[in-house]
Design an enzyme around this catalytic site. Structure first.
Site, PDB file in Angstrom:
ATOM      1  N   HIS A 137       5.975   8.683  68.132  1.00  0.00           N
ATOM      2  CA  HIS A 137       6.025   9.130  66.740  1.00  0.00           C
ATOM      3  C   HIS A 137       4.770   9.948  66.465  1.00  0.00           C
ATOM      4  O   HIS A 137       3.732   9.761  67.092  1.00  0.00           O
ATOM      5  CB  HIS A 137       6.072   7.891  65.838  1.00  0.00           C
ATOM      6  N   ASP A 214       2.563   0.682  69.752  1.00  0.00           N
ATOM      7  CA  ASP A 214       3.163   0.911  68.441  1.00  0.00           C
ATOM      8  C   ASP A 214       4.461   0.106  68.378  1.00  0.00           C
ATOM      9  O   ASP A 214       5.468   0.486  68.964  1.00  0.00           O
ATOM     10  CB  ASP A 214       3.433   2.400  68.253  1.00  0.00           C
ATOM     11  N   GLN A 217       9.038  -0.224  65.609  1.00  0.00           N
ATOM     12  CA  GLN A 217      10.487  -0.274  65.795  1.00  0.00           C
ATOM     13  C   GLN A 217      10.956  -1.488  66.580  1.00  0.00           C
ATOM     14  O   GLN A 217      12.147  -1.634  66.828  1.00  0.00           O
ATOM     15  CB  GLN A 217      10.956   0.998  66.506  1.00  0.00           C
ATOM     16  N   LYS A 240       9.542  -2.091  57.849  1.00  0.00           N
ATOM     17  CA  LYS A 240      10.560  -2.002  58.881  1.00  0.00           C
ATOM     18  C   LYS A 240      10.951  -3.369  59.425  1.00  0.00           C
ATOM     19  O   LYS A 240      11.736  -3.459  60.371  1.00  0.00           O
ATOM     20  CB  LYS A 240      10.093  -1.080  60.007  1.00  0.00           C
ATOM     21  N   CYS A 378      10.198  12.684  62.900  1.00  0.00           N
ATOM     22  CA  CYS A 378       8.748  12.638  63.164  1.00  0.00           C
ATOM     23  C   CYS A 378       8.451  12.492  64.644  1.00  0.00           C
ATOM     24  O   CYS A 378       7.493  11.818  65.038  1.00  0.00           O
ATOM     25  CB  CYS A 378       8.084  11.512  62.361  1.00  0.00           C
TER      26      CYS A 378
END
Length: 580
Positions: A137, A214, A217, A240, A378
Site C-alpha cells: 500500500h 503491515d 488487511q 478494518k 492506493c
C-alpha cells in the site's frame, strides 16, 4: 471493560459461528441503497461496525468523557482505566510480551510513519537498503521514500509472480547485508495475496535486518501472534477490524521502542520540561503526544471483544467459501479476468472486464445496491507492475452471505450481457466554411442536440443514469493521436483527455474531451453541450453546479466522479480565464 483476554481466557469457549446472527448485529446493513437491499462488498476499505462498538463509543461520551492520565477525579480515573485495559486487550490480541509494546496511533498509516521517522531517521545511513515488495500500500511505500531521501538510504523492491504471489526468489536476491529493514504487507489490500511473513522474517533476521509487517488487511481474518512470527514491528487500523476510524496500533519490540527517539512532542510524552531541557516519558507514553482518541480506543476494545467471541478459523472458512464462489462465478462470465490468483489469499476478489471500464462497473453495481471499490486501491506501483490502471474489487467479511454473492454475480452477468453495440451518431457537419478544425465541428454538431432534454424528462435516477451512459456511448471519440500525456487531465479516477480551440475572429472557445470510462464521457457531453461555442466571458459566468442541480445529478455523483467532474470544469474555466 468486560474482558481483557477474550478467547485467550482459560476455559473460554467461542460462540458457534452463525452468519445470519452476526449480520443482525450490524445496524447499517439493514438499509436499502437506490431501492435495493444494501450489499456491502467494500470491506477491504473499511468494515462496518457492530452494535456493541457503536454503543461503547456512545457510552463513553455519555458516562465517562474525560482526558486520561491527567487528573485525579472520578471520570478521569474511569476513562484511564478503560483506556489502559484496552491496551492490555490489544496486547493479548497480538500476543505481545507487554502492554508497553502497544502504541496507540491514528491508524496503520501513522504507525508506519512513526517507525520511519523515529527508527528510520535515527538508524539509516547513506547506502543502507530498505526492502519493500510490489504488493505494498502507498502507506508502506511513501514514508520510506521520504526517509530514504533524507538519509541517503536506497529502496529495493521484491517482485511478484504472475499469479500475484510474492516471488521469494526475487526477495532473496534483493535481501543482503545492506538491508536494514524489510517492510512487507501481511495481506495485499488490492489483490488479497497473503505473504509468507514468517519466512521473510527469518531470512531478514539472518541478515541482521528488522521487519515491519503491515497487518491492516490481516487482523480481521486470521489470528496474529507477533511472538511466534518474530516480527520487530506490526501495525493495523481499528476501522478494518470492526472498530472506529481514527485509531490504530503500533506493536514494537520493547528494546527497539526504548531506543527510538520520540517522533511527535507535546503533552503526555514528557516526564519533565524546563527551558534547559526535557526528559521524556517511559513506554508506551513516549510515543503518544497530546490528547489521545480515547473514544476510538474504547471502541476498538469493543470491536476486539466482538471478534474474539468467535472461532476465527470458522470465520476464515466462511470468508474463503464466499471468495471462491465469487471467483468461480466471475470466471464463468465472458470477458472478465481475475487479477491476483495466489493460492493463499484473504477474502478479496479483484477483476477487470474487457467490455466495461472499472468505474462504469462500480456505478452500475451501485445502482443495484451493491457496493464495491474501483481504482488503483492506493497500490499504484502494483497496478503498474500488472500493466493495469486499476481493478474492480469485491471484498468479503463475516457478515456477508452466499445470497449476497449470488446477487453480485447476477448483477455482473446482467451488465456484461447488456453490453451491446450502439450505433454511433455521426452528426452532419456544418456546410458553411469555417476555420474551426473538423473534429471541433463534429463535437459542436453533437452538442447542438437537445442533450439535457432526455435527462430532465427521466423519472428516476436509474433512467437518468441510462441516458448518461447512452450519451457516453454516442459522443464522438477523440482521435487516438490526440490522447497524449500532455492533454491528460489529472484529478479524475478514469483517464481523461481534453483539448481546446479558440476562434480569434468570433472570440468563441471550443472544447473536445474524451475518457476511457463511459459515465465520464456522458458527463463530458453534458458539460461541453453547455459551454462549446460560447465566448470566454460567458463560460466564466456559467453556473455549472446550478446546471447539474437542475438536471438532478449532484446528489447521485460519488466524490470520485464528482472530483473528476470538478477537474474537467476547472480546466474549462481555466482556459476561459486565459482568453477572457
Amino acid at each position: 471493560m468486560k474482558k481483557t483476554q477474550s478467547s485467550q481466557q482459560v476455559g473460554f469457549e467461542p460462540e458457534r459461528f452463525n452468519p445470519e446472527q452476526i449480520r443482525q448485529q450490524f445496524p447499517i446493513l439493514g438499509q436499502q441503497a437506490h431501492g435495493y437491499p444494501l450489499v456491502y462488498l467494500d470491506n477491504a476499505a473499511t468494515t462496518q461496525k457492530p452494535e456493541r462498538v457503536i454503543e461503547a463509543v456512545n457510552a463513553y461520551y455519555r458516562e465517562q468523557n474525560a482526558n486520561v492520565h491527567r487528573a485525579s477525579h472520578y471520570l478521569s480515573a474511569k476513562s484511564t482505566r478503560a483506556f489502559e485495559v484496552a491496551r492490555e486487550q490489544v496486547q493479548h490480541f497480538l500476543n505481545a510480551r507487554s502492554s508497553n509494546e502497544i502504541i496507540w496511533t491514528r491508524g496503520a498509516t501513522e504507525a508506519i510513519n512513526l517507525v520511519a521517522n523515529s527508527w528510520g531517521r535515527a538508524n539509516l545511513q547513506a547506502g543502507d537498503e530498505i526492502l519493500l515488495t510490489c504488493l505494498e500500500h502507498h502507506a508502506n511505500i511513501v514514508p520510506w521514500q521520504l526517509v530514504a531521501e533524507a538519509t541517503g538510504a536506497v529502496i529495493k523492491v521484491a517482485d511478484i509472480r504472475a499469479d500475484g504471489s510474492l516471488c521469494m526468489d526475487s526477495f532473496s536476491q534483493q535481501l543482503s547485508d545492506k538491508t536494514k529493514i524489510v517492510c512487507v504487507t501481511h495481506a495485499s489490500n488490492a489483490i488479497g495475496t497473503i505473504t509468507p511473513v514468517a519466512d521473510i522474517i527469518t531470512a531478514a533476521h539472518q541478515q541482521g535486518a528488522l521487519v515491519l509487517v503491515d497487518g491492516a488487511q490481516m487482523v480481521a481474518h486470521q489470528a496474529v501472534d507477533v511472538q511466534t512470527l518474530g516480527c520487530d514491528f506490526y501495525v493495523f487500523s481499528g476501522h478494518k477490524v470492526f472498530g472506529p476510524t481514527g485509531i490504530g496500533v503500533l506493536y514494537g519490540r520493547k528494546d527497539l521502542l526504548d531506543a527510538m527517539p520520540p517522533w511527535q512532542a507535546g503533552g503526555e510524552m514528557i516526564e519533565q520540561v524546563s527551558f534547559s531541557g526535557t526528559r521524556f516519558n517511559s513506554l508506551p507514553f513516549k510515543f503518544e503526544a497530546g490528547t489521545p482518541n480515547v473514544a476510538g480506543v474504547i471502541g476498538m476494545a469493543a470491536a476486539l471483544d466482538f471478534l474474539q467471541q468467535f472461532d476465527l478459523s470458522q470465520l476464515a472458512e466462511h470468508e474463503l467459501s464466499l471468495r471462491q464462489k465469487a471467483e468461480a462465478g466471475l470466471q464463468a462470465i465472458p470477458g472478465i479476468r481475475l487479477v491476483g490468483e495466489a493460492q493463499d489469499k484473504v477474502s478479496v476478489v479483484s477483476f477487470i472486464c474487457d467490455h466495461l471500464h472499472n468505474q462504469d462497473i462500480g456505478l452500475l453495481l451501485d445502482q443495484q445496491g451493491i457496493a464495491v471499490r474501483t481504482g488503483h486501491h492506493c497500490t499504484m506501483p502494483l497496478m503498474e507492475r500488472l500493466n493495469l490502471s486499476g481493478t474492480v474489487r469485491a471484498s468479503f467479511s463475516v457478515y456477508n452471505s452466499e445470497e449476497e454473492v449470488e446477487r453480485f454475480l447476477a448483477a455482473m452477468r446482467r451488465l456484461v450481457m447488456a453490453e451491446q453495440p450502439v450505433d454511433e451518431i455521426s452528426p452532419k457537419l456544418p456546410e458553411q466554411h469555417s476555420d474551426l478544425p473538423e473534429f471541433y465541428q463534429t463535437i459542436k454538431a453533437f452538442n447542438d442536440q437537445s442533450i439535457p432534454a432526455s435527462l430532465t424528462g427521466a423519472h428516476n435516477w436509474q433512467e437518468k443514469y441510462r441516458q448518461i451512459m447512452l450519451l457516453g456511448k454516442r459522443m464522438p471519440a477523440l482521435p487516438e493521436s490526440w490522447k497524449t500525456d500532455e492533454s491528460r487531465l489529472h484529478g479524475c479516477e478514469s483517464t481523461v483527455w481534453i483539448h481546446h480551440y479558440y476562434d480569434q475572429e468570433t472570440m468563441q472557445l471550443f472544447f473536445a474531451a474524451d475518457s476511457d470510462a463511459r459515465v465520464i464521457r456522458g458527463l463530458i457531453a453534458l458539460v461541453l453541450g453547455q459551454v462549446n461555442g460560447l465566448q470566454p466571458k460567458d463560460i466564466s459566468r456559467f453556473d455549472m453546479d446550478g446546471y447539474f442541480a437542475q438536471l438532478g445529478l449532484l446528489t447521485h455523483l460519488s466524490p470520485s466522479r464528482g472530483n473528476g467532474l470538478r477537474a474537467i470544469v476547472a480546466e474549462i474555466l481555466s482556459q476561459a480565464h486565459r482568453y477572457h
